[in-house]
Design an enzyme around this catalytic site. Sequence first.
Site, PDB file in Angstrom:
ATOM      1  N   ASP A   1       0.837  -1.202   0.000  1.00 41.26           N
ATOM      2  CA  ASP A   1       0.000   0.000   0.000  1.00 41.26           C
ATOM      3  C   ASP A   1       0.878   1.261   0.000  1.00 41.26           C
ATOM      4  O   ASP A   1       2.094   1.210   0.294  1.00 41.26           O
ATOM      5  CB  ASP A   1      -0.887  -0.030   1.254  1.00 41.26           C
ATOM      6  CG  ASP A   1      -2.211   0.686   1.068  1.00 41.26           C
ATOM      7  OD1 ASP A   1      -2.331   1.490   0.126  1.00 41.26           O
ATOM      8  OD2 ASP A   1      -3.119   0.441   1.886  1.00 41.26           O
TER       9      ASP A   1
ATOM     10  N   ASP B   1     -10.735   2.320  -3.404  1.00 43.09           N
ATOM     11  CA  ASP B   1     -11.332   2.029  -2.099  1.00 43.09           C
ATOM     12  C   ASP B   1     -12.848   2.110  -2.166  1.00 43.09           C
ATOM     13  O   ASP B   1     -13.528   1.760  -1.203  1.00 43.09           O
ATOM     14  CB  ASP B   1     -10.827   3.028  -1.046  1.00 43.09           C
ATOM     15  CG  ASP B   1      -9.474   2.607  -0.489  1.00 43.09           C
ATOM     16  OD1 ASP B   1      -9.088   1.446  -0.698  1.00 43.09           O
ATOM     17  OD2 ASP B   1      -8.804   3.446   0.153  1.00 43.09           O
TER      18      ASP B   1
HETATM   19  C1  DGJ Z   1      -5.858   1.933   1.783  1.00 44.77           C
HETATM   20  C2  DGJ Z   1      -6.238   0.743   0.958  1.00 44.77           C
HETATM   21  O1  DGJ Z   1      -6.725   1.145  -0.278  1.00 44.77           O
HETATM   22  C3  DGJ Z   1      -7.240  -0.097   1.710  1.00 44.77           C
HETATM   23  O2  DGJ Z   1      -7.654  -1.173   0.907  1.00 44.77           O
HETATM   24  C4  DGJ Z   1      -6.642  -0.566   2.993  1.00 44.77           C
HETATM   25  O3  DGJ Z   1      -5.580  -1.438   2.741  1.00 44.77           O
HETATM   26  C5  DGJ Z   1      -6.160   0.630   3.814  1.00 44.77           C
HETATM   27  N1  DGJ Z   1      -5.314   1.494   3.047  1.00 44.77           N
HETATM   28  C6  DGJ Z   1      -5.432   0.181   5.046  1.00 44.77           C
HETATM   29  O4  DGJ Z   1      -4.892   1.228   5.730  1.00 44.77           O
END
Ligand code: DGJ
Length: 726
Positions: free
Chosen positions: A480, A550
């Site tokens: 991430d 997201d």
């Molecule tokens: C952002 C990501 O896009 C999410 O899927 C998740 O992993 C969060 N970060 C976790 O902090």
Amino acid sequence: MPIRFIEEKKLFKLDAAGVSYVLSVGPGNYLLGLYWGAAVPDANFDGYAFRDYASSFSPSNEAVGEGPFSPDTAPLEYAGFGTGDFRKCAVSIRNADGNDATDFRYVAHRILAGKGKPASMPATHAENPADCATLEIDMADGTTGAELTLCYTVFEDLPVITRYARLKNASDRAFDIEKISSASVQLPFMDFDFIHLYGRWGAERNMVRSPLAHGQQSISSTRGSSSHYHNPFAALAKRGADEDRGEVYGFNLVYSGSFDITADVDYYGTTRLNMGINPDGFLWHLEPGEVFETPEAVLVYSDEGLGGMSRAFHRLYLNHLIRGKYRHEVRPLLINSWEAAFFDFDTDKLVSFAERAKEIGIDMLVMDDGWFGRRNDDRSSLGDWWVNEDKLPGGLGVLIDRVNALGLKFGIWYEPEMISPDSDIFRAHPDWCLHVPGRPNSIARHQYVIDMSRQDVRDNIWEQMNAVLSKYKIDYVKWDFNRNLTEAGSALLSAPHGEEIFHRFVLGTYELMGRLTDTYPDILLENCSGGGGRFDPGMLYFSPQIWASDNTDAIERLAIQFGTSLCYPASTMGAHVSMSRRTGFETKGNVAMWGTFGYELDPNRLTEKDLEIVKKQVEDYHKYYELIHYGDLYRITDPWDDAFRCAWEFVSPDKREALYTQVTMRYHHCPTLIVRFKGLDPRTVYVLEATGEEYSGALLMNAGLNLSRYPRGTGESFTLHFIKKG
Ligand code: DGJ
């Protein structure tokens, strides 16, 4: 050979899968871009080199003598700055005398089998050197002593040309590169629409189309990553070109940092497009003998509209960019803990997810953010990659053993490029984050950006990651990246190297990601950046899939996935079914199926009815895996043209099978709905699997079918599966 040098005319002709690209060495050894488009025979291209008349405002120089030829009006293939070409330059160098006049001329060339790649950077590749050929053209700037090599690769079976540039300081004095494009192309028209993908967190990659006008149109990132805002993709579509017809030139940069793509229309109505690292925030110091290489640019030509362009990008990326075990092997179907639990989990809760997931037929449990350091929310612990035993008593081994005992694989989350001010690592090494002296650091999501340009920092992060990855059976890593770069300075980089930090950061990330994929080739790596904030070909080189957004609402996802599909194949788009409320589980599944497919919910909260739907989805995932992952995409109706419904179709490469999906975003009354399918074989008879009805491909594509009997309420969806008869 798809690349030839025609000596008498001093012409380079690159031919591939219905496309020609023609260059020549013109007066004064200027390198000229004469033609790029649908395949043309060998011909006399003299007339394309320059215009007959230039006014006194179009200078010439002693190499060409006063006359009609001027760099101002000639289609210079890779123009320098300040020496007679006044359009946006491809390259400029601040030399030791303090000026930035730059002027490169042809010196020599080589035609080679196979392809090379820029050092330390991702790029397309060909396992079989016979699949492609490469042209390297050497150029030189007499005054600075800079030597430039332009590298072009033609893939024989694809309408694609890839390019990058290499610059060497062959003088005895240092200089600074101010700008260096990966590619610069010349098109003798301006009747184009500029298409690009803009977005933001939760709403990535929306298609925008606007007419080119005199002046410049550009997209860029200054964020240190390719970013949510603009994808490093643009297209020039001939006015009137649409999804299925007309000429489209597509551009995509294999780079994950700040970039720039600019189309510049000059006063004669010709278009130049430059693409590469963003010159804002870039200055690269080159000592005598040193070399700099640009990221790779991908250029696609399509005369089958945007659809043809997308399918060419998809085929290239499936066959020549994505690497590793999961390029062709079936990927495990996963369930991710993030939207199910956020930071609130422990071993028992995760195992309860795994138990239920097992019943459903899911293959892998992914433990997202929150398993390390003292991380119970997003305020701490990035950089402390040791297991939080308060949450996972007995450590990771206990959890993984219990998950594996159920027959599930196990995946884990990292954010290696970040550091929390509240972490042991930051307290021990406060200079390990990006920062500039005397200026307070901006903070975002309570975190700083770690200094990826530093070898010692990368080694530390790697040691921590490797301690976990080498000890436990980990099948998947989600990488991430949740903020952008600010106060971009490194404690180890000072003038004249200070402004190299943005690019060095990206190189550092690539190096660390490469260590992970080289050491653990069996790990499935999924990239992510607050959803799809770093969805680019650079990342796809390391990870065959990227979390697309997201935003898991099935209706919102439609625009995100349509936009993403302009250049990235379905198998790369991370897409999960979640508890988002706007549609039922059928539609969530139908939308997520146009991607890597997985779940992101607490499976114990599924009702019996939903559970049945989910089990059927798992069956469908296996049934359609090949078709969706390796088939050809045909967009039927997109969310920008039709406010009511979206539809898309996958057709197997042998055209024996097709899957049509339709989602109604908003109900509207309409007694008929005729849909014409695409990409089928007109002579084949197809059977609609659900009913046994038979239709010829010609009928399906030309007359279409009336689909008004299928669900069309707001948020409803359906699929139609056609199989070749017999
Ligand atoms: C952002 C990501 O896009 C999410 O899927 C998740 O992993 C969060 N970060 C976790 O902090």
